[in-house]
Enzyme design. Structure first.
Site, PDB file in Angstrom:
ATOM      1  N   GLY B  14      15.929 148.776 -13.307  1.00 56.07           N
ATOM      2  CA  GLY B  14      14.762 148.116 -12.853  1.00 56.07           C
ATOM      3  C   GLY B  14      14.095 147.487 -13.954  1.00 56.07           C
ATOM      4  O   GLY B  14      14.654 146.645 -14.776  1.00 56.07           O
ATOM      5  N   SER B  40      16.762 154.577 -12.473  1.00 62.61           N
ATOM      6  CA  SER B  40      16.564 155.907 -12.635  1.00 62.61           C
ATOM      7  C   SER B  40      15.163 156.112 -12.967  1.00 62.61           C
ATOM      8  O   SER B  40      14.668 155.347 -14.041  1.00 62.61           O
ATOM      9  CB  SER B  40      17.564 156.507 -13.560  1.00 62.61           C
ATOM     10  N   VAL B  48       5.845 146.178 -22.359  1.00 60.68           N
ATOM     11  CA  VAL B  48       4.604 146.675 -22.422  1.00 60.68           C
ATOM     12  C   VAL B  48       3.406 145.729 -22.101  1.00 60.68           C
ATOM     13  O   VAL B  48       3.509 145.188 -20.797  1.00 60.68           O
ATOM     14  CB  VAL B  48       4.311 147.060 -24.476  1.00 60.68           C
ATOM     15  N   LYS B  79      -4.226 132.726 -20.197  1.00 61.34           N
ATOM     16  CA  LYS B  79      -3.652 132.755 -21.604  1.00 61.34           C
ATOM     17  C   LYS B  79      -3.386 131.162 -21.818  1.00 61.34           C
ATOM     18  O   LYS B  79      -3.051 130.443 -21.303  1.00 61.34           O
ATOM     19  CB  LYS B  79      -2.603 133.369 -21.712  1.00 61.34           C
ATOM     20  N   PRO B  97      -1.751 125.491 -28.352  1.00 61.23           N
ATOM     21  CA  PRO B  97      -2.236 125.468 -27.084  1.00 61.23           C
ATOM     22  C   PRO B  97      -1.021 125.241 -26.062  1.00 61.23           C
ATOM     23  O   PRO B  97       0.013 124.615 -26.499  1.00 61.23           O
ATOM     24  CB  PRO B  97      -3.134 124.549 -27.089  1.00 61.23           C
ATOM     25  N   VAL B 180      23.682 155.134 -13.530  1.00 59.73           N
ATOM     26  CA  VAL B 180      25.242 154.627 -13.379  1.00 59.73           C
ATOM     27  C   VAL B 180      25.739 155.246 -14.558  1.00 59.73           C
ATOM     28  O   VAL B 180      25.437 155.249 -15.782  1.00 59.73           O
ATOM     29  CB  VAL B 180      25.042 153.086 -13.546  1.00 59.73           C
ATOM     30  N   THR B 339       8.499 134.396 -24.910  1.00 63.32           N
ATOM     31  CA  THR B 339       9.502 133.795 -24.146  1.00 63.32           C
ATOM     32  C   THR B 339      10.365 134.826 -23.428  1.00 63.32           C
ATOM     33  O   THR B 339      11.248 134.295 -22.237  1.00 63.32           O
ATOM     34  CB  THR B 339      10.215 132.854 -24.802  1.00 63.32           C
ATOM     35  N   ILE B 341      10.047 136.941 -20.920  1.00 64.32           N
ATOM     36  CA  ILE B 341      10.083 136.792 -19.234  1.00 64.32           C
ATOM     37  C   ILE B 341      10.616 135.392 -18.812  1.00 64.32           C
ATOM     38  O   ILE B 341      11.033 135.329 -17.908  1.00 64.32           O
ATOM     39  CB  ILE B 341       8.527 137.157 -18.618  1.00 64.32           C
ATOM     40  N   TYR B 428      16.952 120.307 -22.052  1.00 61.77           N
ATOM     41  CA  TYR B 428      17.232 121.831 -21.831  1.00 61.77           C
ATOM     42  C   TYR B 428      16.264 122.445 -22.758  1.00 61.77           C
ATOM     43  O   TYR B 428      16.066 123.835 -22.917  1.00 61.77           O
ATOM     44  CB  TYR B 428      18.521 122.554 -22.176  1.00 61.77           C
TER      45      TYR B 428
END
Lengths: 244, 501
Positions: B14, B40, B48, B79, B97, B180, B339, B341, B428
């Protein structure tokens, strides 16, 4: 909320300042903000520390004046009980404002404001701010100078504390103080020079501090610490006179 | 195989990565796929207080997630960028910024004009031309006026996972409680066939997503996909995280403060603040690090400082056979530019775009792995830049970082900028030219010249152009309410009339 007005010689032509350094006259504060330029003069009479300014996420320099939030042990019956006066006390009831729609502190032209709610404001007693024909009095000339020093001092103070904080030279202090009558109090929220880390600085860091004139400031802060004992003594005398 | 094609998707783990995958896949495919997530309650998650970058808004668009609902569910704040303290030299401060400053011409970006301005005595700071930086400094945030600020969010990652779980379950993702303990591969192709839980239950699937964190239970322990280590460039290997009570209204930006052997983050949420220290254990021991962190936080601590260990690097095959690694199992870069997430989100979107039709096509897998490698490497370079370009002499740590060998790609970028302030964005590449410019200049790298097109303007016209740009930024900032007033307005506590600060 204090009433701040832009000072001018028409609106305030009869304004007088009647300073009384005594309780209840606008100076009942436990700390006074100070600036690096004053450290040399103040260290012999005040214990000096850093305090956290959480709004600006910075450490400010302060002189400790008492042990409760509204206690100022340097107030007598009209006189200030020390030879040197912090600029932030001396400036009162004047302050710096900024002309125009400033988006951030420091932008726009600095101009003098006056706090019309300050207890020293008077039209009868005290020193005139403007001469009868509108010229600046000696008092106002001095205020111009004081506010100018404070204005410059903000930037100097931030640069100084930022550098020290970057070198991990600022540490929180939890001081328990016991007075002669057995009463105890804890001082929270004060920060001091971390002397262990100061001793461990390498030559390059010392050189950087020296180049910027900060080494001198640091030693002034350390030299002021015995004044905490003197401040406790002021408190003891106050407690004794109250119990008599 | 039991089901034809790629019908059954099994997400293992999770946390932020797992629930982001569950939400995006179930939202995209609806009932066409059978999606389950195994987690689990016993295994803690690493997230955090989390800071993000503006692209997260696209992810929420995909999920149909309303901003107000989202912020209220996750204790979120706005932000506008990151403030960097002490990075170039002790006492330095600059702001990265999210939006571009000023106005560009097609040939030359705004900073060329600014550089010329400096040379003729215009001394306004670079950040004063940035809407986002000026708003941040004033503590304001809002949507008044034509030029909307570029922004992202700070939020509580635990609450974010809960929110995504609620959405996923409403879109028919099945959650299976359990650990698992074994991964079963097919003998002929070496693909993952099923995973076995501690309870003995077997969960079979056609495609597996590994969100098991650093250990990479599927991608590494079962499929041996390989790891490329980057710790010779990015030396940090530990972090301590602690939450504190707010003592001031939340700032609309993240703070990253360089310390003697690492850096400290400060992420303001609505009612608390996430703090942490990222450090290198070769230079500072855990007890010292703990004292350093606790000496430098405001407000009472709410939690005990939590220790994390990590390795900086990248999984060589993030997609291998019928398994995709997401989150920490796919690689780790310290959160200096927020970066983490984003990397999850981007891998997910790329994966959905290349989602196997009936079976795994190696060309698609190779395409995916190439793309994510490039993106990962460019972000790595950007983070190394912060460490490398410094003038600090106060600790051996900073001196070594300044003297280390760089990846060729980064060395080239720095050379290009040094000569005449040029920056070009690779395909990219996540961070745009302006990000490189503010960080390079903020760290003390000054270009030797500027684009000659700037000389087409007379000095008087250039001055006027700079002054007008600055004035329009100031004007826009004045229009916006204070950040906390805007948040209260979103929470429905105050009407819009009282918004003007």
């Amino acid at each position: 909320m204090a009433r701040h007005e832009l000072l001018d010689n028409i609106t305030h032509k009869d304004l007088k300042i009647n300073l009384r350094y005594q309780p209840g006259a606008g100076f009942d504060h436990q700390m006074a903000r100070i600036f690096p330029i004053e450290l040399g003069a103040l260290q012999a009479e005040y214990p000096l520390f850093f305090a956290r300014n959480t709004d600006r996420d910075q450490y400010d320099l302060v002189a400790l004046l008492g042990f409760e939030s509204d206690e100022n042990l340097y107030l007598g019956q009209g006189d200030w009980l020390a030879k040197s006066l912090p600029l932030s006390i001396e400036r009162q009831p004047f302050l710096i404002g900024f002309e125009g729609q400033a988006t951030s502190p420091g932008s726009g032209q600095p101009v003098i404001h006056v706090d019309m709610d300050h207890p020293s404001i008077s039209e009868e007693h005290g020193e005139r701010v403007f001469l009868p024909h509108g010229g600046e009095s000696v008092l106002l000339e001095r205020m111009n100078e004081v506010l100018g020093l404070i204005h410059a001092g903000h930037g100097e103070s931030d640069a100084f504390s930022r550098t020290l904080s970057g070198l991990d030279l600022i540490e929180p202090l939890n001081l328990e103080v016991t007075f002669a009558n057995g009463e105890k109090t804890t001082l929270n929220g004060l920060y001091a020079i971390n002397e262990d880390n100061l001793r461990q600085l390498n030559a390059e860091s010392l050189d950087l501090l020296h180049q910027r004139g900060y080494l001198q400031h640091i030693y002034m802060l350390l030299a002021s610490l015995p004044q905490l004992g003197a401040l406790i003594e002021r408190k003891n005398q106050k407690l004794q006179s109250q119990s008599e | 195989m039991a089901a034809p094609g790629m019908h059954r998707i099994v997400i293992v783990g999770g946390g932020t990565a797992g629930w982001m995958a569950a939400a995006a896949l179930s939202r995209t495919f609806g009932e066409a796929k059978d999606i389950c997530l195994i987690e689990s309650d016993e295994i803690g998650t690493v997230g955090v207080g989390e800071a993000t970058i503006p692209a997260i808004k696209n992810f929420h668009l995909l999920l149909g997630l309303d901003e107000r609902e989202f912020l209220n569910a996750v204790n979120g704040t706005f932000k506008l960028g990151i403030e960097f303290d002490h990075w170039g030299q002790l006492g330095d401060r600059y702001f990265h910024p999210f939006g571009p400053p000023g106005t560009d011409s097609w040939a030359a970006q705004f900073h060329h004009y600014w550089l010329k301005g400096q040379s003729i005595g215009e001394n306004t700071g670079f950040n004063d031309f940035s809407v986002e930086a000026s708003l941040a400094r004033a503590g304001r945030f809002g949507m008044e006026g034509d030029r909307k600020p570029n922004y992202a969010y700070h939020f509580d990652a635990g609450l974010y996972a809960k929110l995504l779980r609620r959405l996923s379950e409403s879109w028919r993702v099945r959650r299976i409680e359990g650990k698992v303990v074994d991964v079963k591969l097919t003998t002929e192709s070496g693909m993952i066939e099923s995973v076995r839980l501690e309870s003995g239950e077997l969960v079979a699937g056609d495609f597996f997503i590994d969100c098991t964190g650093f250990r990479g239970l599927l991608i590494e322990q079962a499929l041996h996909s390989g790891w490329e280590d980057w710790s010779h460039w990015l030396k940090s290997d530990s972090a301590l995280a602690v939450q504190t009570e707010s003592v001031a209204p939340p700032a609309p930006f993240t703070r990253a403060t360089a310390r003697s052997a690492g850096w400290q983050w400060k992420i303001p949420l609505q009612h608390r603040v996430g703090n942490g220290l990222v450090y290198c254990s070769d230079y500072i021991d855990d007890d010292e690090a703990r004292k350093l962190l606790l000496d430098n936080v405001d407000g009472q601590t709410i939690t005990e400082p939590r220790q994390l260990r990590f390795k900086t690097g990248r999984r060589l095959m993030q997609w291998n056979k019928n398994c995709l690694a997401l989150g920490l199992s796919s690689g780790f870069l310290e959160p200096l530019e927020s970066t983490s997430i984003h990397l999850i989100q981007n891998s997910l979107i790329r994966f959905i775009k290349l989602f196997p039709a009936h079976q795994i096509e190696q060309a698609e897998v190779d395409q995916f792995n190439d793309d994510v490698r490039l993106e990962f490497e460019r972000i790595r370079d950007f983070i190394i830049l912060h460490y490398h370009v410094n003038q600090r002499n106060d600790s051996p740590y900073w001196v070594e970082l300044r003297e280390m060998d760089l990846p060729d790609t980064l060395a080239h970028k720095i050379e290009l900028f040094k000569s005449n302030g040029r920056v070009f964005r690779d395909q990219y590449e996540l961070f745009a030219e302006q990000s490189w410019v503010v960080v390079m200049m903020g760290q003390g790298l000054k270009p030797g010249g500027f684009h000659p097109i700037v000389d087409n303007l007379s000095d008087a016209d250039l001055r006027r152009f700079l002054q007008q740009t600055r004035a329009s930024v100031d004007q826009l900032v004045q229009l916006q309410p204070m950040h906390d007033a805007y948040l209260r307005h979103l929470q429905g506590v105050e009407g819009t009339e009282s918004l003007r600060a």
